[in-house]
Design a protein around this motif. Structure first.
Motif, short mmCIF file in Angstrom:
data_model
loop_
_atom_site.label_atom_id
_atom_site.label_comp_id
_atom_site.label_asym_id
_atom_site.label_seq_id
_atom_site.Cartn_x
_atom_site.Cartn_y
_atom_site.Cartn_z
N ALA A 115 0.83 -1.21 0.00
CA ALA A 115 0.00 0.00 0.00
C ALA A 115 0.86 1.26 0.00
CB ALA A 115 -0.93 0.01 1.21
N ASN A 116 2.01 1.19 0.68
CA ASN A 116 2.91 2.33 0.69
C ASN A 116 3.57 2.53 -0.67
OD1 ASN A 116 2.24 2.75 3.33
ND2 ASN A 116 4.12 1.87 4.18
N ILE A 117 3.89 1.43 -1.35
CA ILE A 117 4.42 1.54 -2.71
C ILE A 117 3.40 2.21 -3.62
CG2 ILE A 117 5.22 0.26 -4.72
CD1 ILE A 117 7.23 0.25 -2.53
N VAL A 118 2.14 1.81 -3.44
CA VAL A 118 1.07 2.42 -4.23
C VAL A 118 0.99 3.92 -3.95
CG1 VAL A 118 -1.43 2.52 -4.58
CG2 VAL A 118 -0.27 0.30 -4.44
N GLY A 119 1.07 4.29 -2.67
CA GLY A 119 1.06 5.71 -2.32
C GLY A 119 2.22 6.46 -2.95
N LEU A 120 3.41 5.85 -2.96
CA LEU A 120 4.58 6.46 -3.57
C LEU A 120 4.36 6.72 -5.06
CD1 LEU A 120 7.67 7.08 -2.73
CD2 LEU A 120 8.15 4.97 -3.97
N ILE A 121 3.81 5.72 -5.74
CA ILE A 121 3.56 5.85 -7.18
C ILE A 121 2.52 6.93 -7.45
CG2 ILE A 121 2.62 4.65 -9.20
CD1 ILE A 121 3.83 2.06 -8.03
N ILE A 122 1.47 6.96 -6.64
CA ILE A 122 0.43 7.97 -6.84
C ILE A 122 1.01 9.38 -6.64
CG2 ILE A 122 -1.74 8.90 -5.95
CD1 ILE A 122 -2.56 6.04 -5.27
N GLY A 123 1.87 9.54 -5.63
CA GLY A 123 2.48 10.85 -5.40
C GLY A 123 3.27 11.33 -6.59
N ALA A 124 4.07 10.42 -7.18
CA ALA A 124 4.83 10.79 -8.38
C ALA A 124 3.90 11.05 -9.55
CB ALA A 124 5.82 9.67 -8.73
N ALA A 125 2.85 10.25 -9.66
CA ALA A 125 1.91 10.40 -10.79
C ALA A 125 1.17 11.73 -10.73
CB ALA A 125 0.92 9.24 -10.79
N VAL A 126 0.86 12.19 -9.52
CA VAL A 126 0.15 13.47 -9.39
C VAL A 126 0.98 14.61 -9.96
CG1 VAL A 126 -0.57 15.18 -7.69
CG2 VAL A 126 -1.38 12.84 -7.50
N VAL A 127 2.31 14.57 -9.75
CA VAL A 127 3.18 15.61 -10.32
C VAL A 127 3.10 15.60 -11.84
CG1 VAL A 127 5.57 16.39 -10.56
CG2 VAL A 127 4.74 15.59 -8.34
N PHE A 128 3.10 14.39 -12.43
CA PHE A 128 2.98 14.28 -13.88
C PHE A 128 1.63 14.82 -14.36
CE2 PHE A 128 6.74 11.83 -13.75
CZ PHE A 128 7.20 11.67 -15.05
N LEU A 129 0.56 14.42 -13.66
CA LEU A 129 -0.77 14.85 -14.07
C LEU A 129 -0.92 16.36 -13.94
CD1 LEU A 129 -3.64 14.22 -14.96
CD2 LEU A 129 -4.23 13.72 -12.56
N PRO A 180 0.57 5.07 3.50
CA PRO A 180 0.52 5.44 2.08
C PRO A 180 0.51 6.95 1.85
CG PRO A 180 -0.95 3.61 2.48
CD PRO A 180 -0.45 4.07 3.83
N LEU A 181 -0.11 7.72 2.77
CA LEU A 181 -0.10 9.17 2.61
C LEU A 181 1.32 9.72 2.78
CD1 LEU A 181 -1.52 11.83 2.12
CD2 LEU A 181 -2.18 11.88 4.53
N ALA A 182 2.06 9.16 3.75
CA ALA A 182 3.46 9.57 3.91
C ALA A 182 4.27 9.20 2.66
CB ALA A 182 4.07 8.90 5.14
N ALA A 183 4.05 8.00 2.13
CA ALA A 183 4.75 7.58 0.92
C ALA A 183 4.34 8.45 -0.27
CB ALA A 183 4.44 6.11 0.62
N TYR A 184 3.09 8.83 -0.31
CA TYR A 184 2.59 9.74 -1.35
C TYR A 184 3.38 11.04 -1.35
CZ TYR A 184 -0.66 13.20 -3.36
OH TYR A 184 -1.22 14.24 -4.06
N LEU A 185 3.60 11.60 -0.17
CA LEU A 185 4.37 12.85 -0.07
C LEU A 185 5.81 12.64 -0.52
CD1 LEU A 185 3.05 14.19 3.36
CD2 LEU A 185 2.33 14.87 1.06
N ALA A 186 6.40 11.51 -0.13
CA ALA A 186 7.78 11.22 -0.53
C ALA A 186 7.88 11.10 -2.06
CB ALA A 186 8.26 9.94 0.13
N GLY A 187 6.93 10.41 -2.67
CA GLY A 187 6.94 10.28 -4.13
C GLY A 187 6.77 11.61 -4.83
N ALA A 188 5.89 12.44 -4.28
CA ALA A 188 5.66 13.77 -4.89
C ALA A 188 6.90 14.65 -4.78
CB ALA A 188 4.46 14.44 -4.22
N ILE A 189 7.57 14.60 -3.63
CA ILE A 189 8.78 15.42 -3.45
C ILE A 189 9.87 14.98 -4.41
CG2 ILE A 189 10.63 16.02 -1.85
CD1 ILE A 189 8.54 15.73 0.42
N ALA A 190 10.12 13.66 -4.48
CA ALA A 190 11.19 13.14 -5.33
C ALA A 190 10.93 13.44 -6.81
CB ALA A 190 11.36 11.64 -5.11
#
Length: 775
Positions: A541-555, A631-641
């Motif tokens: 679930a955290n991996i999913v959150g990470l991917i979503i965070g990165a995807a939001v930047v793309f979107l 997953p929300l924490a991972a989401y933030l990490a993915g968005a930052i990276a």
């Protein structure tokens, strides 16, 4: 494993007398900065305004920019009201209703300050541009440069003055509860800045792309030729995008870094941590005044950039020395004297050394990014010269060269930022909260130079507008025209540099806010092994959150760029339509309908900014309540990276394309009118939404998402964590997540219904096709 929370659960009561006095001093210095802004305004407005024709053109730009901002503020009022209501409804831990009311109130204050700085930057820039053009016309190139930079200095003083004043008042009034109230202050500043950055970016680049494609490529006329119907809109866009939008962006960076520093400082350093960030910001006030006043161009300087760089490095050096002196005088030399509960054996350095080194890391990062960004975007260096040379073989190779430059530069800049984050974090010696506070202090250090940084950024659009007014009026030529061309080239470089520094600030602030988020969930009761389990990267679930965070930047980036494409398409058809229907425009016997293009850009900017804004707000809510705390924490990490890499890619590739075009127009590779020039214009138009819309907007996006996550963190714990909250298995979390997803999907679907293809003539109504005869 060291606990994340050092002493955040220990409340801080009323500030001690000496600490309260220091906060009052900080507030007084903020007022000094505001007074300095007023003094500079008086001197700027006293300068000459040139000819009647120059004043007429400047007045049209000023009127268009003011009309746009009025319309934008009315539209954003709805979002402000909704946000205030939601903030009041969300819990604030054990604090009372007065803190909840304070958080909502200071959300309005933060939003108001952000809006005011954007409006003030735009308003003054639209008055200074004609004065800069007039000074050049009168044969005073040094005065022209000083006028442009000191106008930027006014915006810089307002940024640091209002940011420090707001934070100081909150600390004085709310003391130990100040971090909670400051969440609202930072969120208000960030939300308004994101909307202004996106809306202004869409406006300015739609007008710019339309003007270049039809005017330069199809009609073969100069960039600011008065016969081009998009010229006024293009100059208006410089002000609502680069002045209003970027000024608000840098203000919210300043405010959010202070917010994160005070939240983490209270937990890591106790009462001292509530005052130390304000002291560092106070040093920044002094350095900003010095930096702006010593920016003077010498006869021996190669360009205005030499004078600007000299002032920046001097003020940065002074900031490092003054901060060290302030820390030594205020912060105890041992952890036992600090009384923070930190075991001295766990942290390799004493509090004084930690604070000084962390701040110096931030100052050094600003200087390093300034040099690195200049290397990749300035025509004096090989990367941009290579992009310019690629125009000789067509638009495709030019675009490939610029895009590859952006990819490469993103790696080195991101590694530089990462090294600064890691270096500051390691000062904590494994005590996570102390390390995160050091990262926040590095952000404060970077922002000690923000007064000069804002001045550098505003210098760019003022110089661009000054050149446009000179060319449209026809009253400036010869050496005076070359002076303005040189200033415009310097402005392109300073804008690129400030975008790089803004990105670094966003990463430092987002990293610190990420730490504040994890601290918030621990305070709520998620501690020890359970916290580690929730944050484990082994959880799918955290991996999913990470991917979503990165995807939001793309979107988000895709939505912003596509919005420019749609609006620019409307502008292209409108400009083509006017040239086709009114042959007298090219002959100089008919006046173009400038207002039509301004109206199109204003309409589209207001319509298009809604979906990216909703994405930034609703995506963290959907992830938090739908997937949980980890997953929300991972989401933030993915968005930052992903965000830091994407923002640098877009900013630097766009800056290189822009300066490559300038290089060709200076006579290289065939000069104006050549095939290389046509290819360079295409590259520049591709880079416009990269560097001035999507790229800069990622900065406030990261901070808005982090602040939303920080604010909802206690509620997410309550409704998603077994054994901690009251309703982990209940329907509330799914209802909230479902509403957030429905709002987001609906906004995206509505956005996608608008086509990027505009049929000829669609952009104007039949009854609006008449023109105005002149001369």
């Amino acid at each position: 494993m060291h606990t994340l929370l050092a002493n955040g659960d220990e409340g801080v009561g009323q500030l001690a007398g000496s600490n309260l006095s220091l906060v009052v001093v900080a507030a007084a210095l903020a007022l000094v900065a505001l007074g300095g802004a007023a003094a500079l305004v008086k001197g700027i407005l006293a300068a000459g305004t040139g000819t009647d024709k120059m004043r007429e053109i400047a007045g049209a730009v000023q009127e268009g920019a003011s009309a746009y901002l009025r319309r934008q503020f009315r539209a954003l009022g709805v979002f402000v009201v909704i946000a205030v209501v939601l903030l009041f409804l969300l819990p604030v831990g054990e604090a009372g209703n007065d803190v909840r009311i304070g958080r909502s109130l200071f959300f309005i204050v933060g939003a108001g300050f952000s809006a005011f700085i954007g409006w003030a930057g735009m308003s003054l820039a639209t008055r200074a541009n004609v004065r800069v053009a007039s000074a050049a016309r009168d044969g005073q190139p040094i005065s022209a440069m000083h006028l442009a930079f000191r106008t930027g200095g006014v915006v810089g003083f307002l940024t640091i003055g209002l940011g420090l004043l707001g934070a100081s008042i909150v600390v004085m009034v709310y003391n130990g509860d100040a971090p909670v109230v400051l969440e609202g202050f930072g969120f208000g500043a960030a939300l308004l800045a994101m909307f202004m950055r996106v809306g202004g970016g869409i406006f300015t680049k739609a007008a710019d792309v339309g003007a270049d494609l039809v005017g330069k490529v199809e009609q073969g006329i100069p960039e600011d030729d008065p016969r081009n119907p998009a010229t006024i809109a293009d100059n208006v866009g410089d002000n609502v995008g680069d002045c209003a939008g970027m000024a608000a962006d840098l203000f919210e960076s300043y405010a959010v870094v202070l917010v994160a520093s005070l939240i983490l400082g209270r937990a890591a350093f106790g009462e001292t941590g509530l005052v130390l960030p304000l002291l560092v910001a106070s040093v920044g006030i002094v350095c900003a005044i010095i930096g702006v006043l010593i920016t003077r161009m010498r006869a021996s300087d190669a360009s205005g950039l030499t004078a600007i760089n000299r002032a920046f490095y001097i003020s940065a050096f002074i900031a490092a020395l003054a901060t060290a002196a302030a820390v030594i005088a205020y912060v105890p030399s041992s952890w036992s004297e600090l009384g923070s509960g930190i075991d001295a054996s766990e942290v390799p350095v004493n509090p004084q050394v930690l604070a000084i080194v962390a701040v110096v890391i931030g100052i050094a990062l600003a200087a390093a990014i300034m040099s690195l960004t200049g290397y990749y975007t300035d025509t004096r260096y090989k990367p941009t010269r290579d992009v310019s040379a690629a125009t000789r073989t067509g638009a495709a190779t030019n675009i490939l060269a610029g895009f590859s430059l952006g990819l490469e530069s993103a790696v080195y800049t991101a590694l530089l930022i990462a090294a600064a984050v890691l270096g500051a974090y390691l000062l904590g010696g494994g005590v996570i909260l102390v390390g995160l506070f050091a990262v926040a202090l590095a952000g404060c250090g970077l922002l000690t130079t923000v007064g000069v940084i804002v001045a550098m950024d505003t210098f760019g659009p003022i110089s661009d507008n000054a050149q446009g007014i000179a060319e449209m009026s026809g009253d400036v030529d010869g050496d005076a025209a070359q002076t303005l061309t040189d200033l415009d080239a310097v402005g392109n470089t300073t804008k690129a540099i400030t975008k790089g520094i803004a990105i670094a600030t966003a990463v430092l602030a987002a990293t610190a806010l990420f730490g504040s988020y994890t601290n918030a969930v621990e305070i709520e009761g998620l501690i020890g092994g359970q916290l580690l389990s929730e944050l484990s990267i082994a959880d799918p679930a955290n991996i999913v959150g990470l991917i979503i965070g990165a995807a939001v930047v793309f979107l988000f980036s895709g939505l912003a760029i596509n919005a420019v494409a749609r609006s620019a398409g409307s502008v292209v058809h409108e400009v083509r339509d006017q040239f086709a229907r009114f042959p007298g425009i090219m002959a100089g016997t008919q006046r173009p309908e400038y207002g039509r293009v301004v109206d199109i850009c204003t309409r589209d900017a207001q319509r298009e900014l809604v979906t990216p804004g909703l994405l930034a707000i609703t995506a963290p809510i959907a992830v938090g309540f739908g997937l949980g705390v980890g997953p929300l924490a991972a989401y933030l990490a993915g968005a930052i990276a992903c965000g830091v890499l994407m923002a640098i890619l877009l900013a630097n590739s766009g800056g290189a394309w822009d300066n490559a075009k300038k290089d060709v127009e200076d006579g290289n590779h065939g000069g104006k009118g050549s095939e290389a020039h046509a290819a360079a214009v295409i590259g520049d138009t591709v880079g416009d939404p990269f560097k001035d819309t999507a790229g800069p907007a990622i900065n406030p996006l990261l901070k808005v998402m982090n602040l939303v996550s920080l604010i909802i963190a206690p509620t997410v714990v309550v409704y998603t964590v077994e054994g901690v909250g009251e309703g982990a298995d209940g329907p509330v979390r799914w209802i909230i997540a479902g509403i957030a997803v429905a709002v987001l999907v609906g906004a995206i679907l509505v956005s996608k219904r608008r086509s990027a293809v505009v049929e000829s003539g669609e952009s104007r109504a039949p009854e609006q096709r008449e023109s105005v005869e002149v001369g």
